[in-house]
Enzyme design. Structure first.
Site, PDB file in Angstrom:
ATOM      1  N   CYS A  49       1.142  -1.291   0.124  1.00 30.43           N
ATOM      2  CA  CYS A  49       0.123   0.000   0.099  1.00 30.43           C
ATOM      3  C   CYS A  49       1.037   1.019  -0.060  1.00 30.43           C
ATOM      4  CB  CYS A  49      -0.719  -0.095   1.678  1.00 30.43           C
ATOM      5  SG  CYS A  49      -2.353   1.011   1.437  1.00 30.43           S
ATOM      6  N   ILE A  50       0.879   2.019  -1.173  1.00 35.12           N
ATOM      7  CA  ILE A  50       1.795   3.220  -1.051  1.00 35.12           C
ATOM      8  C   ILE A  50       1.027   4.744  -1.240  1.00 35.12           C
ATOM      9  CG2 ILE A  50       4.260   1.823  -1.940  1.00 35.12           C
ATOM     10  CD1 ILE A  50       3.181   2.269  -4.300  1.00 35.12           C
TER      11      ILE A  50
END
Lengths: 110, 135, 101
Positions: free
Chosen positions: A109-110
């Site tokens: 998750c960025i």
């Protein structure tokens, strides 16, 4: 900041994720949802339970595109798309739903 | 991002004595979001990472071996295992987890992710990469 | 003086096992734990170094074997599996412990 649910106190990290996965109980999701001004329906629970099963099997919280694809496969194409998932979890199906489910922030998750 | 690059992750350490194996796996999962051509190579002690039957219940560590099974979901479908590294350790492919991916284009047909390659073949594969990350 | 030698590094990566075996005299013991447990498995390119030791008792820490998915039937003949209590017992049984870290 700790979270109060079911008359108990649960530890969370600075982003609001539960510190101990094994502490989780459904009431925690209800309280977190209320804080986000969301009422949990069966549709929400379907995704939350799906995430918990995914974690149980793979030991990670899936990235949102992985979640979308996996939901599509398990629950049907009408649910395996980001429009549907965002309609349930407006702050992001990965981040918000994982938080409700007591999982860590999604890997990837960025 | 316009052009796809070839990324290979080299895994050379056993799973629990150091943090390398888990770090590599996390980087792979995070990097998978960039939709590049990703492959993993398991050589030297790295072949121990994907041994089946891992059970960390008595050592108070997270058993992350089930996470390798999620790689297919992240569209990481090429896992090369070096034949010589297996043999030097008295192992065969039957001692490894059965890791697969599902091909969406073929009605989710299940396919093997692991390919056993020789040292020479792996050297050639490394040569074909744009970037090789070492763990 | 009898010595308990301990090895916790992979024999393929570090020379700990080779040094421990080279220094293990008759009447001493070698305990493999953490990544050292791989040294106690048979059929590897290094198994002979361990299995040829004469008069040296060989032990391996069970929980570390299990964590790594190494089944007990993979162990070199004569290697005994011990738990954490067994580890402590060995440490007290021998005059001193030499850790090949």
């Amino acid at each position: 900041m700790p979270i109060e649910a079911n008359g108990k106190t649960f530890e969370t990290d600075e982003e609001g994720y539960l510190v101990n996965l094994s502490d989780w109980e459904p009431a925690i999701a209800e309280v977190m949802a209320a804080q986000d001004e969301l009422e949990l329906t069966d549709e929400h629970w379907e995704i939350i339970n799906f995430l918990r099963e995914y974690y149980d099997e793979y030991q990670i919280a899936p990235a949102v595109r992985v979640l979308t694809k996996a939901v599509g496969k398990k629950l049907g194409k009408d649910k395996g798309n980001s429009k549907y998932l965002y309609s349930l979890f407006p702050y992001g199906p990965g981040k918000q739903a994982c938080r409700f489910a007591g999982l860590p922030k999604p890997t990837g998750c960025i | 991002m316009s052009e796809t690059k070839k990324f290979m992750y080299l895994n050379r350490r056993p799973p629990y004595g150091t943090i390398y194996a888990w770090e590599s796996l996390e980087v792979v999962l995070i990097g998978a979001a960039f939709e590049q051509d990703v492959s993993l190579a398991f050589l030297d002690d790295g072949v121990y990472q994907i041994m089946k039957g891992q059970d960390t219940g008595e050592v108070d560590m997270k058993n992350f071996s089930p996470t390798y099974s999620a790689l297919g979901d992240y569209e990481v479908t090429k896992l090369y295992v070096e034949k010589e590294s297996l043999e030097e350790r008295g192992l065969s492919i039957d001692d490894l987890m059965h890791l697969t991916w599902e091909d969406e284009d073929e009605d989710w047909a299940e396919k093997d992710s692991i390919q056993v390659v020789t040292r020479a073949e792996l050297a050639k594969l490394m040569d074909e990469q744009d970037v090789v990350f070492s763990f | 003086m009898s010595i308990l030698h301990t090895v916790n590094k992979s024999p393929f990566e570090k020379s700990s096992m080779a040094s421990a075996m080279a220094h293990a005299a008759d009447g001493s013991a070698v305990l493999f734990y953490e990544d050292g447990v791989y040294a106690a498995t048979k059929g590897t390119s290094l198994s002979d170094t361990v299995s040829s030791a004469d008069g040296v008792k060989l032990y391996v820490l069970g929980p570390d074997l299990k964590a790594r998915g190494v089944a007990e039937d993979r162990l070199i003949d004569g290697v005994q599996v011990v738990d954490y209590t067994g580890f402590v017992d060995l440490a007290t049984e021998y005059d001193k412990v030499v850790a090949w870290v």
